[in-house]
Motif scaffolding. Structure first.
Motif, PDB file in Angstrom:
ATOM      1  N   ILE A 182       7.285   2.099  -8.341  1.00  0.00           N
ATOM      2  CA  ILE A 182       6.762   3.475  -8.305  1.00  0.00           C
ATOM      3  C   ILE A 182       5.242   3.374  -8.298  1.00  0.00           C
ATOM      4  O   ILE A 182       4.663   2.631  -9.099  1.00  0.00           O
ATOM      5  CB  ILE A 182       7.244   4.278  -9.540  1.00  0.00           C
ATOM      6  CG1 ILE A 182       8.769   4.366  -9.536  1.00  0.00           C
ATOM      7  CG2 ILE A 182       6.626   5.669  -9.557  1.00  0.00           C
ATOM      8  CD1 ILE A 182       9.365   4.880 -10.825  1.00  0.00           C
ATOM      9  N   CYS A 183       4.597   4.111  -7.387  1.00  0.00           N
ATOM     10  CA  CYS A 183       3.132   4.042  -7.277  1.00  0.00           C
ATOM     11  C   CYS A 183       2.493   4.490  -8.602  1.00  0.00           C
ATOM     12  O   CYS A 183       2.776   5.589  -9.087  1.00  0.00           O
ATOM     13  CB  CYS A 183       2.651   4.936  -6.132  1.00  0.00           C
ATOM     14  SG  CYS A 183       0.869   5.031  -6.016  1.00  0.00           S
ATOM     15  N   PRO A 184       1.603   3.663  -9.201  1.00  0.00           N
ATOM     16  CA  PRO A 184       1.001   4.036 -10.483  1.00  0.00           C
ATOM     17  C   PRO A 184       0.042   5.208 -10.360  1.00  0.00           C
ATOM     18  O   PRO A 184      -0.285   5.869 -11.331  1.00  0.00           O
ATOM     19  CB  PRO A 184       0.266   2.770 -10.920  1.00  0.00           C
ATOM     20  CG  PRO A 184       0.138   1.925  -9.717  1.00  0.00           C
ATOM     21  CD  PRO A 184       1.186   2.340  -8.731  1.00  0.00           C
ATOM     22  N   GLN A 185      -0.424   5.489  -9.124  1.00  0.00           N
ATOM     23  CA  GLN A 185      -1.389   6.571  -8.945  1.00  0.00           C
ATOM     24  C   GLN A 185      -0.729   7.923  -8.675  1.00  0.00           C
ATOM     25  O   GLN A 185      -1.058   8.917  -9.311  1.00  0.00           O
ATOM     26  CB  GLN A 185      -2.329   6.232  -7.789  1.00  0.00           C
ATOM     27  CG  GLN A 185      -3.458   7.214  -7.623  1.00  0.00           C
ATOM     28  CD  GLN A 185      -4.604   6.604  -6.852  1.00  0.00           C
ATOM     29  OE1 GLN A 185      -5.381   5.810  -7.367  1.00  0.00           O
ATOM     30  NE2 GLN A 185      -4.695   6.974  -5.589  1.00  0.00           N
ATOM     31  N   CYS A 186       0.225   7.966  -7.731  1.00  0.00           N
ATOM     32  CA  CYS A 186       0.775   9.273  -7.342  1.00  0.00           C
ATOM     33  C   CYS A 186       2.269   9.401  -7.663  1.00  0.00           C
ATOM     34  O   CYS A 186       2.885  10.416  -7.352  1.00  0.00           O
ATOM     35  CB  CYS A 186       0.544   9.526  -5.853  1.00  0.00           C
ATOM     36  SG  CYS A 186       1.572   8.515  -4.790  1.00  0.00           S
ATOM     37  N   SER A 187       2.841   8.367  -8.300  1.00  0.00           N
ATOM     38  CA  SER A 187       4.255   8.372  -8.742  1.00  0.00           C
ATOM     39  C   SER A 187       5.264   8.466  -7.602  1.00  0.00           C
ATOM     40  O   SER A 187       6.428   8.774  -7.844  1.00  0.00           O
ATOM     41  CB  SER A 187       4.537   9.516  -9.727  1.00  0.00           C
ATOM     42  OG  SER A 187       3.713   9.376 -10.828  1.00  0.00           O
ATOM     43  N   SER A 188       4.839   8.218  -6.351  1.00  0.00           N
ATOM     44  CA  SER A 188       5.853   8.261  -5.293  1.00  0.00           C
ATOM     45  C   SER A 188       6.628   6.936  -5.277  1.00  0.00           C
ATOM     46  O   SER A 188       6.123   5.906  -5.713  1.00  0.00           O
ATOM     47  CB  SER A 188       5.226   8.568  -3.936  1.00  0.00           C
ATOM     48  OG  SER A 188       4.403   7.520  -3.528  1.00  0.00           O
ATOM     49  N   TYR A 189       7.852   7.009  -4.770  1.00  0.00           N
ATOM     50  CA  TYR A 189       8.756   5.857  -4.825  1.00  0.00           C
ATOM     51  C   TYR A 189       8.604   4.975  -3.592  1.00  0.00           C
ATOM     52  O   TYR A 189       8.672   5.459  -2.479  1.00  0.00           O
ATOM     53  CB  TYR A 189      10.214   6.349  -4.894  1.00  0.00           C
ATOM     54  CG  TYR A 189      10.657   6.831  -6.250  1.00  0.00           C
ATOM     55  CD1 TYR A 189       9.737   7.264  -7.190  1.00  0.00           C
ATOM     56  CD2 TYR A 189      11.995   6.842  -6.595  1.00  0.00           C
ATOM     57  CE1 TYR A 189      10.143   7.692  -8.434  1.00  0.00           C
ATOM     58  CE2 TYR A 189      12.418   7.276  -7.844  1.00  0.00           C
ATOM     59  CZ  TYR A 189      11.483   7.703  -8.756  1.00  0.00           C
ATOM     60  OH  TYR A 189      11.879   8.127  -9.989  1.00  0.00           O
ATOM     61  N   VAL A 196       0.851  -1.203   0.000  1.00  0.00           N
ATOM     62  CA  VAL A 196       0.000   0.000   0.000  1.00  0.00           C
ATOM     63  C   VAL A 196       0.882   1.247   0.000  1.00  0.00           C
ATOM     64  O   VAL A 196       1.823   1.360   0.802  1.00  0.00           O
ATOM     65  CB  VAL A 196      -0.936   0.004   1.236  1.00  0.00           C
ATOM     66  CG1 VAL A 196      -1.758   1.276   1.286  1.00  0.00           C
ATOM     67  CG2 VAL A 196      -1.849  -1.205   1.210  1.00  0.00           C
ATOM     68  N   CYS A 197       0.590   2.180  -0.905  1.00  0.00           N
ATOM     69  CA  CYS A 197       1.360   3.425  -1.011  1.00  0.00           C
ATOM     70  C   CYS A 197       1.100   4.280   0.232  1.00  0.00           C
ATOM     71  O   CYS A 197      -0.047   4.551   0.588  1.00  0.00           O
ATOM     72  CB  CYS A 197       0.944   4.177  -2.261  1.00  0.00           C
ATOM     73  SG  CYS A 197       1.680   5.804  -2.393  1.00  0.00           S
ATOM     74  N   LYS A 198       2.180   4.719   0.886  1.00  0.00           N
ATOM     75  CA  LYS A 198       2.027   5.510   2.111  1.00  0.00           C
ATOM     76  C   LYS A 198       1.472   6.895   1.813  1.00  0.00           C
ATOM     77  O   LYS A 198       0.852   7.528   2.646  1.00  0.00           O
ATOM     78  CB  LYS A 198       3.383   5.651   2.803  1.00  0.00           C
ATOM     79  CG  LYS A 198       3.715   4.440   3.652  1.00  0.00           C
ATOM     80  CD  LYS A 198       4.985   4.672   4.428  1.00  0.00           C
ATOM     81  CE  LYS A 198       5.398   3.400   5.139  1.00  0.00           C
ATOM     82  NZ  LYS A 198       6.800   3.401   5.492  1.00  0.00           N
ATOM     83  N   LYS A 199       1.704   7.374   0.596  1.00  0.00           N
ATOM     84  CA  LYS A 199       1.295   8.743   0.278  1.00  0.00           C
ATOM     85  C   LYS A 199      -0.177   8.811  -0.110  1.00  0.00           C
ATOM     86  O   LYS A 199      -0.916   9.634   0.411  1.00  0.00           O
ATOM     87  CB  LYS A 199       2.176   9.276  -0.860  1.00  0.00           C
ATOM     88  CG  LYS A 199       2.178  10.774  -0.949  1.00  0.00           C
ATOM     89  CD  LYS A 199       3.246  11.249  -1.908  1.00  0.00           C
ATOM     90  CE  LYS A 199       3.101  12.701  -2.225  1.00  0.00           C
ATOM     91  NZ  LYS A 199       3.905  13.075  -3.394  1.00  0.00           N
ATOM     92  N   CYS A 200      -0.604   7.943  -1.044  1.00  0.00           N
ATOM     93  CA  CYS A 200      -1.987   8.067  -1.534  1.00  0.00           C
ATOM     94  C   CYS A 200      -2.886   6.917  -1.109  1.00  0.00           C
ATOM     95  O   CYS A 200      -4.092   6.949  -1.331  1.00  0.00           O
ATOM     96  CB  CYS A 200      -1.998   8.217  -3.045  1.00  0.00           C
ATOM     97  SG  CYS A 200      -1.601   6.697  -3.915  1.00  0.00           S
ATOM     98  N   GLY A 201      -2.312   5.880  -0.505  1.00  0.00           N
ATOM     99  CA  GLY A 201      -3.136   4.785   0.004  1.00  0.00           C
ATOM    100  C   GLY A 201      -3.519   3.735  -1.021  1.00  0.00           C
ATOM    101  O   GLY A 201      -4.230   2.795  -0.720  1.00  0.00           O
TER     102      GLY A 201
HETATM  103 ZN   LIG Z   1       0.673   6.526  -4.309  1.00  0.00          ZN
END
Ligand SMILES: [Zn+2]
Length: 286
Positions: free
Chosen positions: A56-63, A37-42
């Motif tokens: 890399i998160c496909p939704q918010c591009s965070s690493y 689970v992406c910590k930034k966008c969930g």
């Molecule tokens: Zn994300």
């Protein structure tokens, strides 16, 4: 509770429900697929899909953190070999409950590989965040120093990928001594013409940022990486001042000349490969 609070709460609950639904959908799959689970966008993503997307998160591009074998797979040519120098895993100050667990016998916070990047021979070390936050202790210090000494003997360039909370407090002063040990090995390696590329990823903090991570002939940062010595909260409480938003971010450090460049994950293999090739005639001979 005001209407606004209520609305925020509703939105939050909605997001949590949605998230658990996604996770549930994945967990009902037949094979044991891992979900991250992406910590930034969930957003929840399957491990396999993330791997294809260089974590890399496909939704918010965070690493997502990327270490060890996944790092080697991303950077190195196929056919690299994992190596180690059989350094001892010790508890030098008899810290309570340290090195008692079963996992302590098998894993540690660094992995090393010998191989090539775009055809250039190289030794690569990668710190592992899942083991005590990639902290620098005697094992990590000894392994990295051995790698540098091998590189010096064989005239090979080195790459060290940092991802660390800093020196390992469970080993006290012995952790801090690793900073000086690795730094002096890098100095000697450099004096003999050795090429060292340092890749600083999120987060590179404390004793690691204050020693070998900052000593590269090329210091390369990952976008958005947090790089610094003391944590932001400590600095804030000590200075009692507001800290700028981009404080300790790779982009800011590049502006101040601490980093030579910031390179996105998808371009790192090519960039490091190019640098190695550029220096190959001088340093990278087998
Ligand atoms: Zn994300």
């Amino acid at each position: 509770m005001s209407m606004r609070d209520l609305k925020n709460r509703k939105t939050l609950l909605g997001a949590i429900k949605n998230l658990s639904k996604i996770a549930k959908d994945f967990s009902t799959k037949k094979n044991n697929e891992k979900i991250l689970v992406c910590k930034k966008c969930g957003r929840a993503s399957r491990l396999e899909d993330l791997k294809k997307n260089l974590f890399i998160c496909p939704q918010c591009s965070s690493y997502f953190p990327l270490t060890g074998i996944d790092r080697f797979d991303m950077l190195m040519d196929k056919g690299y070999r994992l190596i180690n120098y059989n350094s001892k895993k010790i508890n030098p100050i008899n810290f309570p409950n340290y090195r008692n667990k079963e996992e302590d016998k098998s894993s540690e916070a660094v992995k090393i590989a010998r191989g090539k990047i775009l055809g250039s021979p190289v030794l690569v070390a990668s710190l592992i965040d899942t083991y005590m936050l990639g902290s620098l202790g005697t094992y990590v210090g000894e392994e990295i120093t051995n790698m540098i000494e091998e590189a010096e003997r064989k005239k090979l360039p080195i790459v060290i990928i940092s991802l660390s909370g800093g020196a390992r407090m469970q080993e006290g002063i012995f952790s801090l001594m690793q900073m000086a040990k690795i730094s002096s090995a890098i100095y000697s390696f450099g004096e003999k013409g050795g090429l060292y590329i340092s890749l600083l990823t999120n987060p590179t903090m404390g004793g690691v940022s204050a020693s070998f991570a900052a000593q590269g002939d090329y210091n390369i940062g990952e976008p958005g990486a947090l790089i610094g010595f003391a944590g932001q909260r400590v600095i804030k409480e000590t200075l009692r001042e507001k800290i700028p938003e981009n404080f300790q971010k790779a982009e800011n450090l590049e502006n101040f000349g601490f980093l030579d460049m910031i390179v996105e994950r998808k371009n790192q293999r090519e960039m490091i490969g190019k640098i190695l090739r550029m220096h190959r005639r001088k340093y990278g001979r087998l």
